[in-house]
Design a protein around this motif. Structure first.
Motif, short mmCIF file in Angstrom:
data_model
loop_
_atom_site.label_atom_id
_atom_site.label_comp_id
_atom_site.label_asym_id
_atom_site.label_seq_id
_atom_site.Cartn_x
_atom_site.Cartn_y
_atom_site.Cartn_z
N ASN A 277 0.84 -1.23 -0.12
CA ASN A 277 -0.08 -0.20 -0.13
C ASN A 277 0.92 1.13 -0.03
OD1 ASN A 277 0.68 0.70 2.70
ND2 ASN A 277 -0.92 -0.69 3.27
N ASP A 278 0.35 2.45 -0.04
CA ASP A 278 1.11 3.69 -0.08
C ASP A 278 1.94 3.73 1.13
OD1 ASP A 278 -0.25 4.25 -2.49
OD2 ASP A 278 -1.64 5.61 -1.79
N GLY A 279 1.49 3.58 2.15
CA GLY A 279 2.25 3.69 3.47
C GLY A 279 3.59 2.83 3.49
N GLU A 280 3.27 1.46 3.00
CA GLU A 280 4.46 0.49 2.79
C GLU A 280 5.36 0.96 1.91
OE1 GLU A 280 2.33 -3.63 4.16
OE2 GLU A 280 1.99 -2.86 2.37
N ILE A 281 4.93 1.61 0.65
CA ILE A 281 5.93 2.04 -0.26
C ILE A 281 6.76 3.21 0.33
CG2 ILE A 281 6.02 3.35 -2.29
CD1 ILE A 281 3.52 1.79 -3.31
N LEU A 282 6.16 4.01 0.96
CA LEU A 282 6.96 5.20 1.79
C LEU A 282 7.83 4.78 2.79
CD1 LEU A 282 4.01 7.88 1.93
CD2 LEU A 282 5.93 7.74 0.41
N GLU A 283 7.58 3.36 3.24
CA GLU A 283 8.44 2.72 4.27
C GLU A 283 9.61 2.33 3.61
OE1 GLU A 283 8.25 -0.55 7.90
OE2 GLU A 283 6.27 0.55 7.41
N ILE A 284 9.45 1.73 2.43
CA ILE A 284 10.63 1.08 1.60
C ILE A 284 11.40 2.22 1.30
CG2 ILE A 284 10.93 0.29 -0.80
CD1 ILE A 284 8.66 -1.39 -0.80
N VAL A 285 11.13 3.51 1.02
CA VAL A 285 11.60 4.65 0.62
C VAL A 285 12.50 5.14 2.05
CG1 VAL A 285 11.75 7.12 0.15
CG2 VAL A 285 10.43 5.60 -1.10
N LEU A 286 11.72 4.93 3.19
CA LEU A 286 12.58 5.42 4.36
C LEU A 286 13.74 4.43 4.60
CD1 LEU A 286 12.79 6.68 7.25
CD2 LEU A 286 11.16 4.97 7.96
N ASN A 287 13.66 3.20 4.26
CA ASN A 287 14.84 2.07 4.31
C ASN A 287 15.83 2.64 3.29
OD1 ASN A 287 14.41 -0.33 6.40
ND2 ASN A 287 12.19 0.40 5.61
N VAL A 288 15.34 3.11 2.17
CA VAL A 288 16.28 3.35 1.07
C VAL A 288 17.35 4.45 1.66
CG1 VAL A 288 16.69 4.41 -1.41
CG2 VAL A 288 15.05 2.39 -0.81
N VAL A 289 16.58 5.59 2.09
CA VAL A 289 17.14 6.85 2.52
C VAL A 289 18.26 6.42 3.91
CG1 VAL A 289 16.81 8.88 3.90
CG2 VAL A 289 15.23 8.36 1.94
N SER A 290 17.67 5.85 4.83
CA SER A 290 18.41 5.36 6.18
C SER A 290 19.71 4.49 5.41
CB SER A 290 17.67 4.18 6.89
OG SER A 290 18.34 3.94 8.11
N ASN A 291 19.58 3.40 4.59
CA ASN A 291 20.56 2.78 4.19
C ASN A 291 21.45 3.01 3.06
OD1 ASN A 291 20.49 -0.27 5.25
ND2 ASN A 291 18.29 0.24 4.95
N THR A 292 21.20 4.32 2.32
CA THR A 292 21.83 5.10 1.36
C THR A 292 22.73 6.02 2.46
OG1 THR A 292 20.28 4.98 -0.24
CG2 THR A 292 21.97 6.80 -0.37
N LEU A 293 22.32 6.57 3.33
CA LEU A 293 23.03 7.43 4.17
C LEU A 293 24.41 6.69 4.60
CD1 LEU A 293 23.57 9.68 6.19
CD2 LEU A 293 22.42 8.72 7.90
N THR A 294 24.20 5.45 5.21
CA THR A 294 25.21 4.55 5.73
C THR A 294 26.12 4.20 4.49
OG1 THR A 294 23.95 2.48 5.63
CG2 THR A 294 24.08 3.70 7.68
N ASN A 295 25.67 3.70 3.35
CA ASN A 295 26.37 3.61 2.26
C ASN A 295 27.25 4.74 1.97
OD1 ASN A 295 23.69 1.57 0.35
ND2 ASN A 295 24.67 1.10 2.09
#
Length: 185
Positions: free
Chosen positions: A143-161
């Motif tokens: 759903n839309d909320g889960e899609i945004l949660e995927i984006v949150l995970n991308v942002v968090s992990n990209t920071l560390t990367n």
């Protein structure tokens, strides 16, 4: 340790960074080198830790967040994060095969796989994903909320990367190297 950004020594660190190091030590039992690098900017370290808490408060399981982290780290070619999230993923119930499959954007469940591939597309295209990519991840059950949660995970992990790329953080987990798998897009 020879990194391009200093790896702080927790024994001699003071102030806000020391307080954050102590919190990480209490939670994990050790202070990973990435945290020692982040400590150079307590605001950045606090942001990273806060992002971790926020992603953990979402709807995804620890296991799935580790799968996302592996897919994102492979896309961003981050050896440190691949090493860390392979070890942490196994601690959260992933098999060695599942860690490798996650890096390629594959999973045992169709929905999980669609989410991994969407995370890779977001990462690879810096958020500029197609209408079709969004329709595909929705068709898989997100759903839309889960899609945004995927984006949150991308942002968090990209920071560390990115911090690991810039600092050339010394890997303090069993070593895993990027580039073994081609990211499916």
């Amino acid at each position: 340790m020879s990194t391009r950004i200093k790896t702080l020594d927790p024994a001699t660190t003071t102030g806000k960074a020391k307080d954050l190091f102590n919190a990480v030590q209490k939670k994990l039992g050790f202070i990973p080198n990435l945290i020692k690098v982040f400590g150079n900017s307590p605001a950045t370290l606090q942001t990273y830790l806060s992002l971790g808490e926020l992603t953990a408060s979402g709807d995804f399981t620890n296991k799935y967040r580790e799968q996302l982290a592996l897919a994102i780290a492979e896309t961003n070619a981050c050896n440190y994060c691949l090493s860390a999230h392979t070890a942490i993923g196994i601690m959260n119930g992933l098999t060695e095969e599942q860690t490798q499959q996650s890096r390629k954007g594959f999973a045992n469940e169709d929905k999980d796989q669609a989410g991994l591939q969407f995370a890779q597309a977001v990462t690879l295209n810096r958020g500029q994903v197609s209408t079709e990519a969004i329709a595909e991840v929705k068709a898989a059950g997100f759903n839309d909320g889960e899609i945004l949660e995927i984006v949150l995970n991308v942002v968090s992990n990209t920071l560390t990367n990115y911090v690991n790329h810039i600092a050339e953080t010394e890997v303090d987990f069993p070593s895993v190297e990027a580039g073994k798998f081609t990211v499916a897009q």
